[in-house]
Design an enzyme around this catalytic site. Sequence first.
Site, PDB file in Angstrom:
ATOM      1  N   GLY A  48      27.467  51.476  47.856  1.00  0.00           N
ATOM      2  CA  GLY A  48      26.264  51.117  47.115  1.00  0.00           C
ATOM      3  C   GLY A  48      26.438  51.079  45.615  1.00  0.00           C
ATOM      4  N   GLY A 180      26.448  45.820  52.948  1.00  0.00           N
ATOM      5  CA  GLY A 180      26.432  44.405  53.291  1.00  0.00           C
ATOM      6  C   GLY A 180      27.445  44.029  54.344  1.00  0.00           C
ATOM      7  NE  ARG A 203      32.865  45.468  47.142  1.00  0.00           N
ATOM      8  CZ  ARG A 203      31.825  45.344  46.335  1.00  0.00           C
ATOM      9  NH1 ARG A 203      31.022  44.300  46.449  1.00  0.00           N
ATOM     10  NH2 ARG A 203      31.578  46.251  45.416  1.00  0.00           N
ATOM     11  CG  LEU A 275      31.662  39.550  38.607  1.00  0.00           C
ATOM     12  CD1 LEU A 275      32.120  40.522  37.519  1.00  0.00           C
ATOM     13  CD2 LEU A 275      32.845  39.116  39.468  1.00  0.00           C
ATOM     14  CB  CYS A 411      21.069  54.132  68.948  1.00  0.00           C
ATOM     15  SG  CYS A 411      20.518  55.748  69.533  1.00  0.00           S
ATOM     16  N   GLY A 493      19.145  52.522  47.300  1.00  0.00           N
ATOM     17  CA  GLY A 493      18.866  51.204  47.854  1.00  0.00           C
ATOM     18  C   GLY A 493      18.409  50.192  46.837  1.00  0.00           C
TER      19      GLY A 493
END
EC number: 4.2.1.49
Length: 557
Positions: A48, A180, A203, A275, A411, A493
């Site tokens: 994050g 992501g 990544r 970026l 879950c 977040g």
Amino acid sequence: MDGAREVRSPRGSTLTARSWQTEAPLRMLMNNLDPDVAERPDDLVVYGGTGRAARDWASYDGIVRTLTTLGDDETLLVQSGRPVGVLRTHEWAPRVLIANSNLVPDWATWPEFRRLEHLGLTMYGQMTAGSWIYIGTQGILQGTYETFAAVAEKVGRPDDDGVASLAGTLTLTAGCGGMGGAQPLAVTLNGGVCLVVDVDPERLRRRVATRYLDEVADGLDDAVARCEAAKLERRALSVGLVGNAATVYPELLRRGVEIDVVTDQTSAHDPLSYLPEGVELGEWHEAAEAKPEEFTDRARESMARQVAAMVGFLDAGAEVFDYGNSIRDEARQGGYDRAFAFPGFVPAYIRPLFSEGKGPFRWAALSGDPADIAATDRAVLDLFPDDAKLHRWIRAAGERVAYQGLPARICWLGYGERHLAGLRFNEMVASGELSAPIVIGRDHLDAGSVASPYRETEAMADGSDAIADWPLLNALVNTASGATWVSIHHGGGVGIGRSIHAGQVSVADGTELAAAKLERVLTNDPGMGVIRHVDAGYARADEVAAERGVRVPMRES
């Protein structure tokens, strides 16, 4: 960062602390910094953007040293990643209480936060980085899977089993980091094609290695060709593309590529972690540190171009949503006035689940043995035989999800369900079916643990989006109920100034005391979600409260 070294959690059943109640937070802290888990472990950054597990390496060493000697009637206090005290409490109290990144509202801005961080007074804890319950990209995977399943119900059509599918659709997204990176696999598990853009080729390579991403294209033309072929064949496929979303999104729109679903999960919540166009990858962090205000302005201008393209896709008929990273507000500040033309994912797809107290229930095997997770998977399927979506998810996760660090599973379970799983796991530890205890936690993204007007609490029915009492009550309830460690964070977040949220982690060590704690925590924690949504006027939450015995005084006559 001074003191950097490789960290991996101990495995097996041998204690390095005085009990499993303190061994568990110790192992999970270390697991957050495992090179297979963390994004930048040398800097203590887990995920994050800049979400850290500890403020600095000296603080990390202090936390580890304290946890190895902490008694079961003591509580360690952690202030923004720094151990600041040990107090005598009692066996029902949490072993660790954590507060990360919290600022008085008028001071809750990125520039002020960075000033204080530079002085060594705070750190950014994200959600599960500073609360020591990050399990790698899987941690967000089922929520992402559920989101795209809901998208499929709007834009897809049923598959052979009668379940809505994304087959024959193309999803465009960006950001393939710790959060992501769940998107490409979530889309393909729902049968669709995903094109994910990221500025960092490493990544993308990492997501291929962990089986979250199928392949990486050689360039934009190649990426479009691969995706369009798979879409035509109704074949699930995920393709990574090295590029800047602010450049790629407008170009795809200009070309008229038929894209069905558009979102984004870059680290837009922190402009210094996005970026801008015109800045080379290798210059990123140096440029951000040298001139943060100028860099922020450039990042927001780039976000404005990306979001303008997203609105262009919306106008062309695509399903478009904000995936909870504040990119709409950042784009607005970058000068784009239609940034809020599309909704956030929670009001669009997730709120009905929150009204049932349903949210991300995760657990990790402290043994390090994947067989323990396989056994808990079977237990969950046995506990909830009629939940077809859950069964499909558990089977898919077992087949497709690679573990990062300690083996773990996630879950979504609701009120009246989570405690059943926790108690079953505790019984399995007691009987020896599991080789070591299990830790049970969740993301801070949950039904009753967040105030975040751009994400979890966007567009609440009663207008209570910004009311922050609820996560504070959630933390107090979990502390009172017997959780092993409890955390209150700010800014996760969506960024500093935009959210308050709380988390809990509890240990199933096979004891009767653990069973008593688990029953309370795993009932009351999701119960807060039901109560919060009853109070906000959601009819489904009212029904759940009545059906499952949740007491709400203002509904009693």
